[in-house]
Write a protein that holds these residues in place. Structure first.
Motif, short mmCIF file in Angstrom:
data_model
loop_
_atom_site.label_atom_id
_atom_site.label_comp_id
_atom_site.label_asym_id
_atom_site.label_seq_id
_atom_site.Cartn_x
_atom_site.Cartn_y
_atom_site.Cartn_z
N GLY A 112 -24.06 9.24 -3.76
CA GLY A 112 -24.11 10.10 -2.52
C GLY A 112 -24.12 11.93 -3.07
N CYS A 168 -27.57 9.71 -9.07
CA CYS A 168 -27.67 8.03 -10.14
C CYS A 168 -29.37 8.44 -8.78
CB CYS A 168 -27.06 7.04 -9.28
SG CYS A 168 -27.39 7.28 -7.59
N HIS A 173 -30.31 7.02 -6.72
CA HIS A 173 -30.47 5.55 -6.32
C HIS A 173 -31.25 6.09 -4.24
CE1 HIS A 173 -29.43 1.27 -6.51
NE2 HIS A 173 -29.14 1.44 -4.86
S1 FES Z 1 -27.29 7.99 -3.87
FE1 FES Z 1 -28.90 9.76 -3.75
S2 FES Z 1 -29.08 10.15 -5.89
FE2 FES Z 1 -27.16 8.05 -6.33
#
Ligand code: FES
Ligand SMILES: Cc1cc2nc3c(=O)[nH]c(=O)nc-3n(C[C@H](O)[C@H](O)[C@H](O)COP(=O)(O)OP(=O)(O)OC[C@H]3O[C@@H](n4cnc5c(N)ncnc54)[C@H](O)[C@@H]3O)c2cc1C
Lengths: 151, 279
Positions: B244, B248, B250
């Protein structure tokens, strides 16, 4: 002076139309008012009129024996109803029912067709608007089919 | 001596104060800090990572009023493991909160403009704080139009509040559904069609849109056909997230990390990525 001409001139469907042509349309036009619950048209009836809505709201419905009336769309001020009037079999394919007190200018389809056939420039102007209207309807239907709010 | 900043990876415990069922699968939770009443400041459009103990952590937008920061409000739809665990929480139970994160709606930069708020389904949740803000500062904006669509009347969020908003003279509310029985008094049809009825001056308008991808795509096209440019349109994007806070990767989407560069984007910045199937 007939007050229908300025109403038609200000309506999005006819906006920008030459006043010569507006006069031709007014020749086929009459005013109608529908109280809530009254039908503007019903499935399978002959489609003799094209409605220009300038006040109120209308539900476009399909009736199913099991589910009752299913509303496909609501339309209102600034919109038109009866976009299948240019194609055979000149029958309504759905019901349209006033939801609120609804004022329309109804256009007599045969009269409009006759004038389009006599004056092709007028016919082209009307067809251009009609084609735009169909394109918008097509976009709306496509969006509705896409399950807009599902993930 | 320097004050220690809170670790953004460490959830803060919050207690559920109230749970309200919005629709068959969506709930609004009022939360307050477990260690006593503390303000939770956020900007409209930001999200938190909510941690349901034993289930996991998910990004959820803040749906409450930024002017009432003592209560943190989230509206959650049960779609899987974690969201189900959150929706099943009862009053007095605890969950972990990290945030607020992300780029907000540009509500403090659009004074003088007409504002179109266009929401589909659950998309009203992240837009509600923006609307609260606009209404609290009503004098600063031109016309405000809320256009909200859902599948059926039963899928509408915040129906009582919609009624209240509808009663105001300084806000026009257009609610529409895909299908309804004949006792439904409002519109039937997609949100894009309602844009025709909204009152706005295209060169002086901003549009804030949130909803499923297909709804946002059609809505952007419709707004552009009404003369808005991509610079006047903002959308909120969703991607799966872990940290968040941009660590990461993701949530990578093209050149962006949605958690830190988004979730709210001005459309011109993402238009090349918006329509792509896989990025
Ligand atoms: S959730 Fe966005 S970089 Fe980790
Ligand atoms: C910035 C941001 C803000 C969000 N705000 C909210 C909010 O206010 N309220 C809310 O209920 N949800 C919101 N979401 C979506 C929410 O994070 C996901 O629904 C959640 O992560 C699903 O986790 P799960 O473990 O319950 O389900 P999973 O087990 O991970 O997934 C279950 C099913 O849901 C689908 N799914 C997973 N994530 C999403 C998604 N983001 N959108 C659509 N379908 C998904 C999966 O494909 C799968 O079919 C937001 C997401 C982001 C990125």
């Amino acid at each position: 002076m007939d007050t229908m001409e300025p109403i038609l001139a200000a309506h999005p469907f006819f906006r920008g139309l030459d006043s010569r042509y507006l006069k031709l349309i007014v020749e086929c036009a009459s005013r109608e008012t529908f109280s809530p619950g009254k039908f503007l048209c019903q499935d399978n009836e002959e489609a003799r009129k094209f409605y220009v809505i300038h006040h109120g709201r209308v539900a476009v419905e399909i009736y199913r024996a099991r589910r009752g009336a299913v509303t496909l769309q609501t339309i209102g001020e600034g919109e038109v109803l009866g976009w299948l009037w240019f194609d055979r079999p000149y029958h309504w394919h759905m019901d349209a029912r006033a939801l609120d007190l609804t004022r329309v200018i109804s256009l007599e389809v045969q009269g409009l067709m006759d004038r389009c056939n006599r004056d092709h420039d007028f016919g082209y102007e009307l067809m251009r608007r009609y084609a735009h209207h169909l394109a918008v309807q097509f976009r709306v239907t496509k969006a509705q089919l896409a399950d807009f709010y599902g993930d | 001596m320097t004050a220690k900043l809170p670790d953004p990876m460490l959830p803060t415990p919050f207690v559920v104060q109230k749970v309200k069922r919005e629709t068959s699968d969506t709930y609004t939770l009022d939360l307050s800090r477990a260690d006593g009443p503390t303000n939770f400041a956020f900007a409209p459009g930001q999200f938190n990572m909510l941690y349901a103990f034993g289930a996991g952590e998910v990004p959820i937008s803040i749906s409450g009023d930024p002017a009432v920061p003592k209560t943190l409000v989230h509206t959650v739809r049960d779609v899987g493991n974690v969201t189900r665990a959150i929706c099943r929480l009862k009053r007095g139970e605890v969950l972990g909160v990290r945030g607020p994160f992300g780029v907000p709606w540009p509500v403090d930069r659009v004074a003088g403009e007409d504002v179109l708020i266009i929401a589909g389904g659950l998309g009203l949740a992240p837009l509600r704080p923006a609307l609260y803000h606009l209404l609290q500062h009503r004098g600063e904006f031109g016309n405000i139009e809320l256009i909200y669509g859902a599948r059926t009347p039963k899928d509408l969020l915040y129906p009582k509040e919609l009624e209240r908003w509808r009663g105001r003279f300084d806000l026009r509310v257009h609610v529409t559904v895909d299908s309804a029985a004949d006792d439904w008094r409002s519109n039937v049809g997609v949100v894009t069609k309602i844009i025709d009825r909204a009152r706005f001056d295209p060169p002086s308008t901003v549009a804030l849109i949130c909803g499923p991808g297909v709804m946002m795509r059609f809505t952007v096209l419709e707004l552009m056909s009404h003369g808005l440019t991509p610079e006047q349109i903002y959308v909120s994007m969703e991607r799966n997230m872990k940290c968040g806070i941009g660590l990461c990767g993701h949530c990578q989407w093209g050149p962006y990390f949605v958690c830190k560069d988004g979730p709210v984007y001005r459309f011109d910045r993402i238009k090349d990525w918006f329509d792509r199937r896989e990025v």
